[in-house]
Write a protein that holds these residues in place. Structure first.
Motif, PDB file in Angstrom:
ATOM      1  N   THR A 154       0.743  -1.021   0.136  1.00 20.34           N
ATOM      2  CA  THR A 154      -0.089   0.193   0.052  1.00 20.34           C
ATOM      3  C   THR A 154       0.822   1.304  -0.043  1.00 20.34           C
ATOM      4  O   THR A 154       0.404   2.378  -0.607  1.00 20.34           O
ATOM      5  CB  THR A 154      -0.828   0.047   1.232  1.00 20.34           C
ATOM      6  OG1 THR A 154      -1.323  -1.423   1.524  1.00 20.34           O
ATOM      7  CG2 THR A 154      -2.120   0.972   1.065  1.00 20.34           C
ATOM      8  N   PHE A 182       1.861   1.960  -4.150  1.00 17.26           N
ATOM      9  CA  PHE A 182       0.664   3.002  -4.579  1.00 17.26           C
ATOM     10  C   PHE A 182       1.366   4.401  -4.624  1.00 17.26           C
ATOM     11  O   PHE A 182       0.821   4.983  -5.639  1.00 17.26           O
ATOM     12  CB  PHE A 182      -0.204   3.108  -3.241  1.00 17.26           C
ATOM     13  CG  PHE A 182      -1.239   4.298  -3.135  1.00 17.26           C
ATOM     14  CD1 PHE A 182      -2.132   4.066  -3.942  1.00 17.26           C
ATOM     15  CD2 PHE A 182      -1.039   5.106  -2.043  1.00 17.26           C
ATOM     16  CE1 PHE A 182      -3.126   5.047  -4.020  1.00 17.26           C
ATOM     17  CE2 PHE A 182      -1.992   6.147  -2.333  1.00 17.26           C
ATOM     18  CZ  PHE A 182      -3.085   5.918  -3.215  1.00 17.26           C
ATOM     19  N   LEU A 227      -6.489   8.299  -7.126  1.00 21.86           N
ATOM     20  CA  LEU A 227      -7.316   8.482  -6.040  1.00 21.86           C
ATOM     21  C   LEU A 227      -8.563   7.751  -6.339  1.00 21.86           C
ATOM     22  O   LEU A 227      -9.532   7.144  -5.532  1.00 21.86           O
ATOM     23  CB  LEU A 227      -7.576   9.824  -5.715  1.00 21.86           C
ATOM     24  CG  LEU A 227      -8.140  10.234  -4.095  1.00 21.86           C
ATOM     25  CD1 LEU A 227      -7.358   9.648  -3.459  1.00 21.86           C
ATOM     26  CD2 LEU A 227      -8.405  11.818  -4.234  1.00 21.86           C
ATOM     27  N   ILE A 276      -8.030   4.079  -5.704  1.00 21.49           N
ATOM     28  CA  ILE A 276      -8.272   3.510  -4.626  1.00 21.49           C
ATOM     29  C   ILE A 276      -9.503   3.985  -3.667  1.00 21.49           C
ATOM     30  O   ILE A 276      -9.847   3.653  -2.628  1.00 21.49           O
ATOM     31  CB  ILE A 276      -7.086   4.123  -3.565  1.00 21.49           C
ATOM     32  CG1 ILE A 276      -6.655   3.411  -2.357  1.00 21.49           C
ATOM     33  CG2 ILE A 276      -7.222   5.642  -3.389  1.00 21.49           C
ATOM     34  CD1 ILE A 276      -5.873   2.217  -2.474  1.00 21.49           C
ATOM     35  N   TYR A 279     -11.757   2.668  -0.510  1.00 22.79           N
ATOM     36  CA  TYR A 279     -11.319   2.833   0.644  1.00 22.79           C
ATOM     37  C   TYR A 279     -11.969   3.590   1.542  1.00 22.79           C
ATOM     38  O   TYR A 279     -11.990   3.677   2.717  1.00 22.79           O
ATOM     39  CB  TYR A 279      -9.816   3.161   0.767  1.00 22.79           C
ATOM     40  CG  TYR A 279      -9.061   2.118   0.806  1.00 22.79           C
ATOM     41  CD1 TYR A 279      -8.887   1.182  -0.486  1.00 22.79           C
ATOM     42  CD2 TYR A 279      -8.255   1.351   1.748  1.00 22.79           C
ATOM     43  CE1 TYR A 279      -8.032  -0.038  -0.356  1.00 22.79           C
ATOM     44  CE2 TYR A 279      -7.764   0.278   2.043  1.00 22.79           C
ATOM     45  CZ  TYR A 279      -7.669  -0.552   0.748  1.00 22.79           C
ATOM     46  OH  TYR A 279      -6.689  -1.434   0.903  1.00 22.79           O
ATOM     47  N   TRP A 295     -11.272  -3.875  -3.832  1.00 18.61           N
ATOM     48  CA  TRP A 295     -10.859  -3.478  -2.400  1.00 18.61           C
ATOM     49  C   TRP A 295     -11.986  -4.013  -1.441  1.00 18.61           C
ATOM     50  O   TRP A 295     -11.535  -4.287  -0.393  1.00 18.61           O
ATOM     51  CB  TRP A 295     -10.517  -1.973  -2.534  1.00 18.61           C
ATOM     52  CG  TRP A 295      -9.450  -1.438  -3.180  1.00 18.61           C
ATOM     53  CD1 TRP A 295      -9.514  -0.458  -4.273  1.00 18.61           C
ATOM     54  CD2 TRP A 295      -8.170  -1.881  -3.220  1.00 18.61           C
ATOM     55  NE1 TRP A 295      -8.286  -0.514  -4.892  1.00 18.61           N
ATOM     56  CE2 TRP A 295      -7.368  -1.109  -4.363  1.00 18.61           C
ATOM     57  CE3 TRP A 295      -7.442  -3.116  -2.601  1.00 18.61           C
ATOM     58  CZ2 TRP A 295      -6.070  -1.543  -4.647  1.00 18.61           C
ATOM     59  CZ3 TRP A 295      -6.313  -3.183  -2.891  1.00 18.61           C
ATOM     60  CH2 TRP A 295      -5.557  -2.483  -3.719  1.00 18.61           C
ATOM     61  N   ASN A 318      -8.006   6.232   7.318  1.00 21.95           N
ATOM     62  CA  ASN A 318      -7.871   6.120   5.712  1.00 21.95           C
ATOM     63  C   ASN A 318      -7.994   7.625   5.257  1.00 21.95           C
ATOM     64  O   ASN A 318      -6.951   7.734   4.051  1.00 21.95           O
ATOM     65  CB  ASN A 318      -8.957   5.143   5.305  1.00 21.95           C
ATOM     66  CG  ASN A 318      -8.597   3.768   5.108  1.00 21.95           C
ATOM     67  OD1 ASN A 318      -7.417   3.239   5.804  1.00 21.95           O
ATOM     68  ND2 ASN A 318      -9.568   3.010   4.800  1.00 21.95           N
ATOM     69  N   TYR A 362      -4.703   7.930   2.631  1.00 22.67           N
ATOM     70  CA  TYR A 362      -4.505   7.912   1.020  1.00 22.67           C
ATOM     71  C   TYR A 362      -4.686   9.273   0.585  1.00 22.67           C
ATOM     72  O   TYR A 362      -3.913   9.402  -0.332  1.00 22.67           O
ATOM     73  CB  TYR A 362      -5.665   7.097   0.741  1.00 22.67           C
ATOM     74  CG  TYR A 362      -5.459   5.408   1.168  1.00 22.67           C
ATOM     75  CD1 TYR A 362      -4.327   5.001   0.472  1.00 22.67           C
ATOM     76  CD2 TYR A 362      -6.192   5.031   2.253  1.00 22.67           C
ATOM     77  CE1 TYR A 362      -4.353   3.522   0.867  1.00 22.67           C
ATOM     78  CE2 TYR A 362      -5.874   3.652   2.587  1.00 22.67           C
ATOM     79  CZ  TYR A 362      -4.691   3.151   1.844  1.00 22.67           C
ATOM     80  OH  TYR A 362      -4.408   1.687   2.200  1.00 22.67           O
ATOM     81  N   TRP A 400     -15.711  11.056   0.207  1.00 19.64           N
ATOM     82  CA  TRP A 400     -14.670  10.537   1.070  1.00 19.64           C
ATOM     83  C   TRP A 400     -14.855  10.945   2.524  1.00 19.64           C
ATOM     84  O   TRP A 400     -15.379  10.140   3.392  1.00 19.64           O
ATOM     85  CB  TRP A 400     -13.095  10.743   0.747  1.00 19.64           C
ATOM     86  CG  TRP A 400     -12.275   9.592   1.344  1.00 19.64           C
ATOM     87  CD1 TRP A 400     -12.291   9.545   2.846  1.00 19.64           C
ATOM     88  CD2 TRP A 400     -11.455   8.756   0.766  1.00 19.64           C
ATOM     89  NE1 TRP A 400     -11.328   8.371   3.063  1.00 19.64           N
ATOM     90  CE2 TRP A 400     -10.800   7.996   1.613  1.00 19.64           C
ATOM     91  CE3 TRP A 400     -11.126   8.456  -0.578  1.00 19.64           C
ATOM     92  CZ2 TRP A 400      -9.975   7.060   1.338  1.00 19.64           C
ATOM     93  CZ3 TRP A 400      -9.959   7.696  -0.982  1.00 19.64           C
ATOM     94  CH2 TRP A 400      -9.544   7.094   0.089  1.00 19.64           C
TER      95      TRP A 400
END
Lengths: 605, 90
Positions: free
Chosen positions: A94, A98, A110, A113, A116, A322, A356, A360, B65
């Motif tokens: 990761t 990544f 982005l 992933i 996530y 994922w 997270n 990320y 998000w």
């Protein structure tokens, strides 16, 4: 007065001397940025020391309890922090693969992933509570053991056990190589800093090793694997096997927690320094566009080789991969089983969601900013090591901070290896040794079997990594996603569907995996045919049948075959569901009495 | 005579699993939809920035998000039910 003046003069000279020395050093650091000196080695030793210390603490914590459950499940006492930060963060990959993706392809990663954002919720809310309940009802501490009891069928236990042990072994072997490679590069004076999970020699090195006639000396110098690698491999193996052997499950979880915290600190420092250095995020994107092309700010991503990184179909696939590769991975299921209570799971959802966010998005921002400071890296894998040295250069304790940032992926690798060793040896000991070979084993015998299995796993890993064959990488990719393809649907069925039969479970697991394997193999054949010299009739007929290379996704020899541009994992889930449900429906229903044990409760009227 | 009922944990776990999968579906449809529409095949000249992020990244990924983090926390603290876990071996 005169002496006073002289003293002042001396002092000024001294200051000047200091200044010049500092500048010299800065210059040295700037010109010699690929050489981290002793700081990284020091940080690595710190990580190793902390892990061993945590191992001995863990051993104290599990003393005086039943050996197997204490050693492999920490007596079901995981708290919220331990559960949240260790159940899904999969491997050092990761934090190594990544950033390289972001640097190479830009903002689109982005989206790659993106799922996530819901991984924390799904990992604990879909099967978490139910798995914790079932594992307690069946008194089991491995996933195969749980399934075996749930269906009262040893075949389900055996098949799932063999699959888990195989998948995890391959994934783990690659991590050993990564750990050894990092150790090798941390050695002062090693020069290169490729924190890559699978070390790829540079084009120059490749060209050199092809020209075998250049002489033995040149050949040995260009050979990517050398003595430092072996030393790294041995030190890495002894450390990880050592502290896992001492502290068991808790040692593995605690070191994982430790490295997760280090990681978030490192990422935060990096993003706070890198983005202002690039002139702010907007400016960083603009500079990145100027340095590459507008593609870096849009889908399907910037590419120098004409391959579309993330087509809409692949983006859709990632939102499945994922999620469904994550919560059924054996390592994460075992940790959910070890959760202390459902309250712990609730808190973990919240903690991991925030974690997270902090990992990320800042990592993407950092690597976009890297296109300003380091616009044209030959090896994108080096983006994080180089950035961390660059941005901490002028700071007090700069080398030490960058050392810690660089050591964090090493910690991540150690943590995941120790987790894999545990899952594999718990499978060998409980599911094979105790269940099939020696059901009446005493505690001393079980303990001995555990030690033997762990040490052998370590030895096999060392031997496999002495000269790793190239196709090992294919097996790694295959086992990482193959596990998701094989287990997602069967685990859901085992948890929630009364009508599930043992045959349905077997069908779901085997068909899911075989379908995934078939599509991967088709991709390898397609790749081989695309690379074959023109005029080969066989290669031509393969191309005619499978179609040409679609030029999407991550390049590599072991790219799978995409039907309609969608990853095989998604198709395997569909096929596994059909096979599992249909087989369950056509086979004899399980006895009501047995199912009732796991689904019902008697309430007094 | 005792009445046979579904385990309370199973009941709440089923409901929570459905809701979680629903949230996943909503997030997937929104994020992918927005990014496909505004992140692919755009005229580079039309790109604007929100808080330094390219506009489609902000509205299609960063914003959802954040929203998902809030939703997950609400889910965890207000919706998900605590249940008694059985003692091992029962």
């Amino acid at each position: 007065m005169k002496s006073c003046l002289k003293a002042v003069n001396n002092f000024q000279e001294f200051c000047f001397f200091l200044q010049r020395k500092a500048t010299d050093q800065l210059m040295l650091a700037a010109t010699d940025i690929s050489n981290p000196g002793y700081s990284v080695l020091f940080a690595l030793l710190l990580f190793i020391g902390a892990s061993v210390w945590l191992g001995t603490l863990a051993q104290k914590a599990m003393e005086k309890k039943e050996f197997l459950k204490g050693f492999f499940l920490g007596n079901r006492g995981l708290g919220a922090w331990a559960l949240a930060l260790t159940a899904t963060v999969q491997s050092g990959g990761t934090f190594m693969g990544f950033p390289a993706f972001v640097y190479s392809h830009g903002w689109i990663v982005l989206l790659w992933i993106g799922s996530y954002m819901v991984v924390p919720l799904l990992s604990f809310a879909v099967v978490g509570k139910r798995l914790a309940q079932l594992s307690r009802m069946t008194d089991s501490f491995t996933v195969p053991d749980l399934l075996r009891e749930r269906f009262a069928d040893p075949r389900v236990g055996l098949v799932s056990s063999i699959m888990i042990i195989t998948f995890m072994s391959f994934t783990m072997f690659a991590q050993f190589k990564a750990g050894a490679t990092i150790m090798k590069h941390a050695w002062p004076g090693s020069g290169v800093l490729a924190l890559s999970e699978d070390y790829e020699p540079t084009a120059a090195e490749k060209a050199e090793s092809k020209n075998g006639s250049a002489g033995a000396a040149a050949k040995s110098a260009s050979k990517p694997i050398d003595r430092k690698y072996y030393v790294g491999l041995v030190v890495f193996t002894v450390t990880v096997v050592g502290y896992t052997l001492i502290g068991g499950f808790l040692a593995s979880v605690w070191t994982d927690l430790f490295q997760s915290v280090m990681m978030v600190i490192g990422v935060t420092i990096l993003v706070c320094l890198a983005v202002p250095m690039a002139g702010g995020l907007e400016q960083a994107t603009k500079t990145a566009i100027a340095n590459t092309s507008p593609d870096i700010a849009f889908g399907p991503g910037y590419s120098t080789i004409g391959r579309e990184f993330l087509t809409p179909g692949l983006a859709l696939s990632m939102f499945f991969i994922w999620i469904f590769g994550g919560f059924v991975s054996p390592a994460s299921m075992v940790r959910v089983m070890a959760a202390e209570s459902t309250e712990v799971m609730r808190k973990s959802i919240c903690l991991l969601s925030c974690y997270n966010c902090l990992i990320y998005i800042p990592l993407v921002m950092t690597c976009i900013a890297a296109r300003t400071m380091l616009p044209h890296l030959d090896k994108p894998d080096e983006v994080i090591p180089r950035m961390s040295m660059l941005v901490t250069e002028g700071l007090p304790f700069g080398p030490f901070i960058s050392g810690l940032i660089l050591a964090a992926p090493f910690g991540a690798i150690m943590a995941s290896v120790s987790c894999f060793i545990l899952v594999i040896s718990s499978g060998l000991v409980q599911d094979i040794y105790v269940r099939f070979l020696h059901p009446t084993a005493t505690e001393t015998q079980v303990r001995r079997a555990t030690n033997v299995s762990m040490v052998s796993v370590g030895l096999i890993a060392v031997i496999a990594n002495l000269d790793p064959p190239q196709y090992l990488q294919a097996l790694v990719v295959l086992s990482a996603s193959g596990g998701g393809a094989a287990f997602t649907i069967p685990i859901l069925m085992a948890c929630y569907w009364r009508r599930t039969t043992a045959a349905g479970m077997l069908a779901g697991m085997l068909v899911g995996f075989c379908f995934y394997f078939g599509l991967s193999a088709a991709g390898w054949i397609q790749n081989w045919a695309a690379a074959a010299p023109e005029g080969s009739a066989l290669a031509q007929s393969v191309i005619n049948f499978l179609g040409p290379d679609p030029k999407i996704g991550v390049p590599g020899l072991f790219r799978p075959y995409y039907i309609f541009g969608i990853d095989p994992m998604v198709w395997s889930l569909v096929v596994s569901a059909i096979a599992g449900v249909c087989t369950s429906l056509v086979t004899k229903p399980p006895s009501e009495e047995h199912v009732s044990r796991f689904f019902d409760v008697a309430v007094a009227k | 005579m005792p009445d046979i009922q579904e385990l309370p944990l199973l009941k709440s776990a089923k409901r929570e699993a459905m809701v979680a999968l629903g949230i996943w579906l909503a997030a997937t449809i929104y994020s992918l939809g927005y990014c496909f529409k505004y992140g692919y095949g755009r005229d580079p000249e039309s790109l604007t920035y929100v808080l330094g992020f390219p506009d489609w990244v902000f509205w299609g990924l960063v914003m959802p998000w954040g929203a998902c983090t809030v939703v997950a926390s609400v889910f965890a603290f207000c919706f998900m039910k605590d249940e008694e876990l059985p003692q091992s071996g029962q």
